[in-house]
Design an enzyme around this catalytic site. Structure first.
Site, PDB file in Angstrom:
ATOM      1  N   GLU A 117     106.201  -8.600   2.219  1.00  0.00           N
ATOM      2  CA  GLU A 117     105.002  -8.994   2.970  1.00  0.00           C
ATOM      3  C   GLU A 117     103.751  -8.477   2.274  1.00  0.00           C
ATOM      4  OE1 GLU A 117     103.311  -8.147   7.445  1.00  0.00           O
ATOM      5  OE2 GLU A 117     105.457  -8.534   7.211  1.00  0.00           O
ATOM      6  N   ASP A 119      99.546  -8.359   3.322  1.00  0.00           N
ATOM      7  CA  ASP A 119      98.711  -8.564   4.512  1.00  0.00           C
ATOM      8  C   ASP A 119      97.228  -8.363   4.277  1.00  0.00           C
ATOM      9  OD1 ASP A 119     101.030  -8.766   6.151  1.00  0.00           O
ATOM     10  OD2 ASP A 119     101.138  -6.595   6.281  1.00  0.00           O
ATOM     11  N   GLU A 121      94.758  -7.859   7.476  1.00  0.00           N
ATOM     12  CA  GLU A 121      94.745  -7.783   8.932  1.00  0.00           C
ATOM     13  C   GLU A 121      93.386  -7.265   9.390  1.00  0.00           C
ATOM     14  OE1 GLU A 121      99.118  -7.065  10.697  1.00  0.00           O
ATOM     15  OE2 GLU A 121      98.326  -5.343   9.598  1.00  0.00           O
ATOM     16  N   GLU A 148      99.554   1.061   3.561  1.00  0.00           N
ATOM     17  CA  GLU A 148      98.302   0.613   4.143  1.00  0.00           C
ATOM     18  C   GLU A 148      97.095   1.228   3.455  1.00  0.00           C
ATOM     19  OE1 GLU A 148     100.692   2.236   5.831  1.00  0.00           O
ATOM     20  OE2 GLU A 148     100.989   1.429   7.855  1.00  0.00           O
TER      21      GLU A 148
END
Length: 346
Positions: A117, A119, A121, A148
């Site tokens: 994945e 991302d 966000e 992250e």
């Protein structure tokens, strides 16, 4: 000269790659290069009613609504073995705390325990405060090793469209906002099998994440302001369409990956690298590499900068204790609150 001024000047000098990309999207190059894909030719509705996902008359734009009953989402009809995925997006306006708008690639519906994945966000906003967002990477099911990074935006993303791009090749991943590369991830031996390697689809969603999205769940979605709408246009899918269960990439996919490695958009020019450095110094407020609460020993791919280590302290985010003592929290509140309860900056 103020840092904001320096950063804006830096942005104005990094238009080469974006100009080339827009030229390609407008049809100024061969069909093999990135082009805008209409909704019917590239995507399918994922969830939400027909009133939660509205397509434009020309089928090049889509509006996603969140109301008290449901959110909305769509995904690409195919999976791609590496690619360039991009859209111009305008986020909801006014009070949007607790709302997540996601633009990401994934293969979780095919590889439940070993999914990959990538991302973008966007984490909701209290009116008048800077918008916050995160990028993340999972590879081969490495959900316990989330990578992250969190940032604030230097503009109001609800006022106008901005282009968000994920470039994924066999050797690197680059996240872009407009012409600015904000994060580059290189494939290294240290990362091992955690580098995304299986075909992925592109997804876009809007949903209620009141329990964590804005200041660790402190601010919830307020449906008095519903419906919340995010608009996406000029979507790009440029990669090799692949069977996710196929063991080896086809010759076409090998050639496409080679093209992605060599197109101008893949190479960060010096002025862009300067803009990326300035963005990360000014607007990144959390990095997993400096979060010693989660990772007492930094993940092996992290290169630790002593200056940033001092800046981010043990939580992976800047130390606001001196400026925000009234907001301090005890560690007994739990690890998740320490990671996600981010103080508002002055």
């Amino acid at each position: 000269m103020k840092m904001n001024d320096q950063f804006r000047i830096s942005l104005s000098t990094t238009t080469v790659c974006l100009s080339l990309l827009l030229h390609l999207l407008a049809g100024g190059a061969a069909a093999a290069l990135p082009r805008i894909v209409s909704f019917r030719n590239g995507f399918t509705q994922l969830f939400g009613s027909d009133t939660n996902l509205l397509r434009s008359d020309d089928d090049n734009s889509v509006r996603l609504h969140l109301d008290q009953y449901t959110g909305a989402g769509f995904r690409s009809s195919d999976l791609y073995n590496h690619g360039l995925f991009s859209a111009r997006i305008k986020l909801p306006s006014d009070y949007t705390a607790g709302i997540v708008v996601a633009f990401y690639t994934s293969n979780g519906d095919v590889f439940e325990k070993t999914h990959d994945e990538l991302d973008f966000e966007f984490l909701g906003n209290i009116k008048g405060k800077p918008w916050r967002f995160q990028t993340n990477l999972y590879g081969n099911g490495s959900t316990s090793r989330g990578r992250e990074e969190r940032y604030t935006l230097w503009f109001d993303p609800s006022k106008a469209y901005h282009r968000y791009t994920i470039l994924w090749t066999s050797s690197k991943i680059i996240f872009y906002i407009d012409e600015v590369p904000i994060r580059e991830i290189l494939r290294t031996n240290e990362k091992g099998g955690d580098f995304p390697s299986k075909p992925m689809a592109l997804y876009a969603t809007i949903w209620d994440a009141s329990n964590w999205a804005t200041n660790g769940g402190k601010y919830k979605v307020n449906y008095k302001y519903a419906p919340f709408a995010t608009e996406m246009t000029d979507l790009v899918l440029h990669g090799c369409i692949s069977n996710p269960l196929q063991q080896l990439p086809t010759d076409n996919c090998v050639q496409m990956d080679q093209q992605l490695e060599t197109i101008h958009y893949n190479n960060i020019v010096p002025k862009q690298r300067t803009a990326m450095k300035r963005f990360r110094e000014k607007y990144m407020y959390y990095s997993y590499c400096y979060d010693t609460l989660r990772y007492p020993v930094p993940p092996p791919e992290c290169v630790i900068d002593p200056v940033l280590r001092q800046r981010f302290k043990e939580t992976g985010r800047p130390d606001f204790d001196r400026r925000h003592r009234r907001h301090s929290r005890k560690r007994s509140h739990g690890l998740s609150s320490q990671i996600y309860e981010i103080q508002d900056e002055d």
